[in-house]
Design a protein around this motif. Sequence first.
Motif, short mmCIF file in Angstrom:
data_model
loop_
_atom_site.label_atom_id
_atom_site.label_comp_id
_atom_site.label_asym_id
_atom_site.label_seq_id
_atom_site.Cartn_x
_atom_site.Cartn_y
_atom_site.Cartn_z
N ARG A 175 16.46 -9.66 54.34
CA ARG A 175 15.22 -10.13 54.98
C ARG A 175 14.69 -9.00 55.84
O ARG A 175 15.42 -8.42 56.62
CB ARG A 175 15.49 -11.35 55.87
CG ARG A 175 15.89 -12.57 55.11
CD ARG A 175 16.19 -13.73 56.07
NE ARG A 175 16.43 -14.93 55.29
CZ ARG A 175 15.51 -15.82 54.96
NH1 ARG A 175 14.26 -15.65 55.37
NH2 ARG A 175 15.81 -16.87 54.24
N ARG A 187 26.31 -13.12 45.75
CA ARG A 187 24.87 -13.13 46.02
C ARG A 187 24.59 -12.91 47.49
O ARG A 187 25.35 -13.32 48.35
CB ARG A 187 24.26 -14.44 45.56
CG ARG A 187 24.28 -14.58 44.04
CD ARG A 187 23.71 -15.91 43.62
NE ARG A 187 22.27 -15.94 43.82
CZ ARG A 187 21.38 -16.02 42.85
NH1 ARG A 187 21.77 -16.11 41.60
NH2 ARG A 187 20.10 -16.05 43.11
N VAL A 218 11.86 -11.48 51.49
CA VAL A 218 13.28 -11.69 51.24
C VAL A 218 13.56 -11.15 49.85
O VAL A 218 12.92 -11.56 48.87
CB VAL A 218 13.69 -13.18 51.30
CG1 VAL A 218 15.18 -13.34 51.05
CG2 VAL A 218 13.29 -13.81 52.63
N HIS A 241 16.41 -10.83 47.05
CA HIS A 241 17.68 -11.43 46.66
C HIS A 241 18.42 -10.49 45.71
O HIS A 241 17.80 -9.88 44.84
CB HIS A 241 17.42 -12.77 45.97
CG HIS A 241 16.74 -13.75 46.88
ND1 HIS A 241 17.45 -14.68 47.59
CD2 HIS A 241 15.43 -13.92 47.19
CE1 HIS A 241 16.59 -15.41 48.31
NE2 HIS A 241 15.37 -14.96 48.09
N GLU A 266 21.04 -11.67 50.39
CA GLU A 266 19.61 -11.46 50.56
C GLU A 266 19.36 -10.48 51.69
O GLU A 266 20.14 -10.39 52.64
CB GLU A 266 18.87 -12.78 50.81
CG GLU A 266 19.35 -13.56 51.99
CD GLU A 266 18.65 -14.91 52.14
OE1 GLU A 266 18.32 -15.26 53.28
OE2 GLU A 266 18.44 -15.60 51.12
N TRP A 283 19.32 -6.21 41.92
CA TRP A 283 18.24 -6.95 42.59
C TRP A 283 17.77 -8.06 41.66
O TRP A 283 17.44 -7.82 40.50
CB TRP A 283 17.11 -6.00 42.96
CG TRP A 283 17.60 -5.03 44.00
CD1 TRP A 283 18.05 -3.76 43.78
CD2 TRP A 283 17.74 -5.28 45.39
NE1 TRP A 283 18.45 -3.21 44.97
CE2 TRP A 283 18.28 -4.11 45.98
CE3 TRP A 283 17.48 -6.37 46.21
CZ2 TRP A 283 18.55 -4.00 47.34
CZ3 TRP A 283 17.74 -6.26 47.58
CH2 TRP A 283 18.27 -5.10 48.12
#
Length: 129
Positions: free
Chosen positions: A108, A104, A95, A97, A106, A72
């Motif tokens: 939400r 990478r 959000v 990430h 994310e 994270w």
Amino acid sequence: MSGSRRCPCGQGEAFEECCGPVLRGERAAATAEALMRSRYTAFAVGELDYLLRSWHPRTRPVELALDPAQRWLYLEIIRTDRGGLFDDTGTVEFVAHYRDADGRGELRETSRFARSGGAWVYLDGTHGR
């Protein structure tokens, strides 16, 4: 984590003054957003017991597993609705990430929180786009 390391939640404080005491049960999260930040921190440091303890008994899973390859990176709070000191419910849109084996990404979510036994707990969430 050492006391001088910044807390993963992004508030800018040291872990030992920020989410550390909440994860250890020494202090309760005062707001729904504070609980959201502490839960993000628990994901970041792999604190499964806290994640389960801070989940509403009605919606809590029997077990939970974390992906050891997922790291994270940082948390963005988009919006909060209620969830303050005098509220019984609240929502936090965020959000989170991360980086994993695929690169990478994310997460939400709009999370719902409620008070249970006087303490804020995670109820459930709706994932965004």
